[in-house]
Enzyme design. Structure first.
Site, short mmCIF file in Angstrom:
data_model
loop_
_atom_site.label_atom_id
_atom_site.label_comp_id
_atom_site.label_asym_id
_atom_site.label_seq_id
_atom_site.Cartn_x
_atom_site.Cartn_y
_atom_site.Cartn_z
N HIS A 1 -2.21 -2.66 -6.64
CA HIS A 1 -2.78 -2.49 -5.04
C HIS A 1 -4.41 -2.67 -5.23
CE1 HIS A 1 -3.45 0.64 -1.84
NE2 HIS A 1 -3.22 -0.57 -1.39
N ASN B 1 -4.36 5.95 -1.05
CA ASN B 1 -3.79 6.26 0.38
C ASN B 1 -3.34 7.94 0.42
OD1 ASN B 1 -4.61 3.96 1.34
ND2 ASN B 1 -2.82 2.83 0.79
N GLU C 1 -5.24 -0.20 -8.38
CA GLU C 1 -4.18 0.76 -8.82
C GLU C 1 -3.02 0.01 -9.07
OE1 GLU C 1 -4.28 4.49 -5.74
OE2 GLU C 1 -3.58 2.71 -4.86
N SER D 1 0.96 -1.16 -0.02
CA SER D 1 -0.14 0.06 0.09
C SER D 1 0.99 1.35 -0.12
CB SER D 1 -0.96 -0.03 1.30
OG SER D 1 -0.14 -0.10 2.36
N1 3HC Z 1 -16.65 -11.58 0.70
C1 3HC Z 1 -17.90 -11.72 0.19
N2 3HC Z 1 -18.81 -10.85 0.69
C2 3HC Z 1 -18.88 -9.99 1.73
C3 3HC Z 1 -17.34 -9.75 2.24
C4 3HC Z 1 -16.33 -10.61 1.49
N3 3HC Z 1 -14.89 -10.46 1.82
N4 3HC Z 1 -17.51 -8.98 3.32
C5 3HC Z 1 -18.53 -8.60 3.47
N5 3HC Z 1 -19.44 -9.18 2.27
C6 3HC Z 1 -20.97 -9.08 2.03
C7 3HC Z 1 -21.60 -9.17 3.36
O1 3HC Z 1 -21.96 -10.49 3.57
C8 3HC Z 1 -22.69 -8.57 3.13
O2 3HC Z 1 -23.71 -9.02 2.44
P1 3HC Z 1 -25.54 -8.94 2.47
O3 3HC Z 1 -25.67 -7.45 1.92
O4 3HC Z 1 -25.95 -9.80 1.69
O5 3HC Z 1 -25.71 -9.09 3.79
C9 3HC Z 1 -22.27 -7.34 2.27
O6 3HC Z 1 -21.17 -7.52 1.67
C10 3HC Z 1 -22.19 -6.05 2.92
O7 3HC Z 1 -21.32 -6.18 4.23
P2 3HC Z 1 -21.84 -5.90 5.66
O8 3HC Z 1 -23.60 -5.96 5.74
O9 3HC Z 1 -21.03 -6.40 6.30
O10 3HC Z 1 -21.43 -4.39 5.79
P3 3HC Z 1 -21.57 -3.06 4.66
O11 3HC Z 1 -22.97 -3.03 4.05
O12 3HC Z 1 -20.99 -1.97 5.35
O13 3HC Z 1 -20.42 -3.38 3.50
C11 3HC Z 1 -18.22 -3.11 3.16
C12 3HC Z 1 -19.08 -3.95 3.93
C13 3HC Z 1 -18.33 -3.57 1.60
C14 3HC Z 1 -16.87 -3.24 3.51
C15 3HC Z 1 -18.57 -1.63 2.99
O14 3HC Z 1 -18.73 -0.90 4.48
C16 3HC Z 1 -17.55 -0.41 2.62
O15 3HC Z 1 -17.40 -0.43 1.24
N6 3HC Z 1 -16.53 -0.15 3.38
C17 3HC Z 1 -15.23 0.69 2.92
C18 3HC Z 1 -14.22 -0.32 2.58
C19 3HC Z 1 -13.07 0.73 1.93
O16 3HC Z 1 -12.99 1.84 2.06
N7 3HC Z 1 -11.95 -0.01 1.74
C20 3HC Z 1 -10.87 0.59 1.36
C21 3HC Z 1 -9.87 0.58 2.54
S1 3HC Z 1 -8.43 1.42 1.92
C22 3HC Z 1 -7.51 -0.11 1.26
O17 3HC Z 1 -7.94 -1.15 1.38
C23 3HC Z 1 -6.08 0.43 1.10
C24 3HC Z 1 -5.03 -0.34 1.96
O18 3HC Z 1 -3.85 -0.08 1.25
C25 3HC Z 1 -5.20 0.38 3.19
#
Ligand code: 3HC
Length: 295
Positions: free
Chosen positions: A140, A190, A152, A119
């Site tokens: 990424h 990031n 990315e 990252s």
């Molecule tokens: N595989 C398959 N399905 C998944 C899953 C996975 N790994 N994780 C969650 N799900 C499913 C859940 O089962 C749920 O299904 P449903 O709608 O049938 O119940 C659905 O996805 C939604 O999950 P949740 O109800 O648990 O929660 P959310 O609606 O909040 O969704 C999320 C979860 C997709 C993580 C959403 O909150 C989100 O988009 N969050 C932001 C994530 C983000 O910004 N990520 C980037 C981080 S930065 C990064 O990664 C860079 C690094 O370098 C730091």
């Protein structure tokens, strides 16, 4: 050249997601971990994630079984020898990554592409551990990889245009939308995300709002799927702190300086969801409560 067979080093949070995406996209995928226990844990999380897609009707049970069948779990780096692309997704540690790339460089065929999912570590610096600067790039992905649509693609000053194109095409084959960026700490996402996250910590410490209210503010006020504290817990408080330090070292700008609270939480083992406690307490993972110790 075409990519037929993929390797992924590491089957943790990111490596398991990348392996899953590659296997679902039809690539025979070798995935390596350091121990059988870590490998089993990673494969179990892939199976759970695929099961969710089946539940939602986005994959059939047959497609799930086929994807799992394309995964070749291993403990041996030698099994990457005939891969066309190997993506590294191990712990964010420069020395360990460089050691790994030097070894991979000796093992994989000369025309194969080596990529890092880092990252924030410099892709150019990782590239120097190999003898294939033109066939090295960053790929990424975002957490959770199976759901997040972005990848990315990071080119260095030495990456061949053909390799950049193969990286963009590979991301698309995985169902991701690629964006192309150059090797500067934080790349695109990031670089913009981290100052926002650390500002949330500063706002908390200044008493601007509680953890819950700041998260709620960004969810309802900006339509973010989760607030900054929930997001740091998802990404890992340790990972967030680590990326912040790398950005600060590169740019020496105060907006990237890691807030003391973040460092102390890492020392105390409050790394977020993966350790059961971060800004929230995940004793009941479906119903996280604010971590009382921070109030
Ligand atoms: N595989 C398959 N399905 C998944 C899953 C996975 N790994 N994780 C969650 N799900 C499913 C859940 O089962 C749920 O299904 P449903 O709608 O049938 O119940 C659905 O996805 C939604 O999950 P949740 O109800 O648990 O929660 P959310 O609606 O909040 O969704 C999320 C979860 C997709 C993580 C959403 O909150 C989100 O988009 N969050 C932001 C994530 C983000 O910004 N990520 C980037 C981080 S930065 C990064 O990664 C860079 C690094 O370098 C730091």
């Amino acid at each position: 050249m075409e990519i037929h067979k993929v390797g992924v080093v590491g089957c943790g949070l990111m490596g398991s997601g990348i392996s899953q995406a590659a296997a679902v996209a039809g690539f025979p995928t070798v995935v390596r971990e350091l121990s059988q226990e870590l490998l089993d844990r990673g494969l179990a999380s892939i199976a759970r994630s695929l099961a969710k897609f089946v539940e939602k009707g986005e994959l059939t049970a047959v497609e799930k079984a086929q994807a799992l069948g394309r995964l070749q779990p291993t403990l041996a780096l030698e099994d990457f020898a005939d891969c066309d692309l190997v993506v590294e997704a191990i712990v964010e540690n420069l020395d360990r990554k460089k050691e790994l790339f030097a070894e991979l460089d000796r093992i994989v065929k000369p025309e194969a592409i080596l990529a890092s999912n880092t990252s924030s570590i410099s892709i150019t610096e990782l590239m120097t551990a190999t003898r294939r600067p033109t066939r090295f790039l960053g790929l990424h992905f975002f957490n959770p990889v199976p759901l997040m649509k972005l990848a990315e693609v990071v080119r260095t000053v030495a990456t061949e245009p053909e390799v950049v194109q193969l990286g963009l095409d590979f991301a698309r084959r995985l169902g991701k939308t690629p964006v192309l960026t150059t090797d500067r700490a934080g790349f695109i996402v990031n670089r913009l995300l981290i100052p926002y996250l650390v500002d949330a910590v500063r706002a908390l410490q200044e008493g601007v709002g509680t953890i819950e209210d700041i998260d709620q503010g960004m969810k309802l006020g900006c339509n973010h799927p989760m607030g900054p504290f929930a997001l740091m817990d998802l990404v890992g408080v340790d990972t967030t702190c680590y990326i912040t330090e790398i950005l600060f070292n590169e740019f020496r700008e105060s907006r990237f300086a890691p807030p003391p609270l973040l460092k102390r939480m890492v020392l105390a083992g409050m790394c977020g969801r993966k350790s059961g406690k971060g800004f929230y307490d995940y004793a009941d993972p479906k119903n996280p409560k604010v971590n009382k110790l921070l109030q």
